[in-house]
Design a protein around this motif. Structure first.
Motif: not given
Length: 207
Positions: A94-117
């Motif tokens: 999964v990696g860090a990026a995958g976990v952050i994307r999953a959190l964004g989906a859970h929070l229903k954010v309108s734009e992606p959360l900041a990624g690892p880079s």
């Protein structure tokens, strides 16, 4: 610095335990570097989601004796000005990026959360400009980043859950207000007023 993200959120502690994702699990034995069985389609359980705001830069106090049409402030970095998204316990596959994307989906954010880079920092050449045509008295200016923290448990099939923690952000921006106004809506603005505005001003007293 990342631009201001649309949407709203409630400051403070949000205690939630919601399951998201797919129940199926795919993947095989780990590679030598992974050190654990990879699973890219496990199930997340989120808890302890918290939003906070951090002051990243602050302008020097400014006061206009006469009405002034424009203002340009140099925002000086304050405190720990470099922020990077971090994920502890990221599952293999999964990696860090995958976990952050999953959190964004859970929070229903309108734009992606900041990624690892990504990084959020106050640059040495960071300025704030205002042109209202009617500036008079004391003002303060600052920049901020809105942090998101969350704990997670990631379950794949019958394996024991992998537990970890995420810190990232969903928005950032700058502010400019008169010290004669009431306290700022943003926590970072109230901190800026306490540090910048004259003692006894409405912004500083209400902060």
């Amino acid at each position: 610095m990342r631009g201001v993200t649309r949407g709203t959120w409630a400051a403070g502690l949000v205690a939630v335990m919601v399951t998201a994702g797919l129940t199926g699990c795919t993947g095989g034995e780990s590679t030598k570097d992974e050190g654990a069985k990879a699973c890219s389609n496990g199930t997340y359980t989120w808890s302890g989601v918290r939003h906070s705001e951090r002051l990243t830069a602050l302008a020097a106090p400014v006061s206009f004796a006469r009405r002034t049409s424009s203002y340009r402030a140099h925002l000086e970095p304050v405190g720990d000005t470099m922020h990077r998204p971090t994920v502890t316990g990221a599952p293999a596959g999964v990696g860090a990026a995958g976990v952050i994307r999953a959190l964004g989906a859970h929070l229903k954010v309108s734009e992606p959360l900041a990624g690892p880079s990504e990084t959020a920092e106050a640059r040495d050449n960071h300025y704030f400009e205002a042109a209202t045509g009617d500036l008079k008295g004391a003002y303060y200016s600052w920049s901020w980043v809105g942090l998101v923290d969350a704990d997670f448990a990631y379950t794949c099939g019958g394996d024991a859950p992998v537990k970890g923690h995420v810190r990232t952000w969903d928005r950032s921006g700058s502010g400019f207000m008169s010290c004669s106004d009431g306290p700022a809506d943003r926590a970072s603005g109230r901190t800026a007023a306490r540090q910048t505005c004259p003692d006894g001003s409405r912004a500083a007293k209400g902060a």
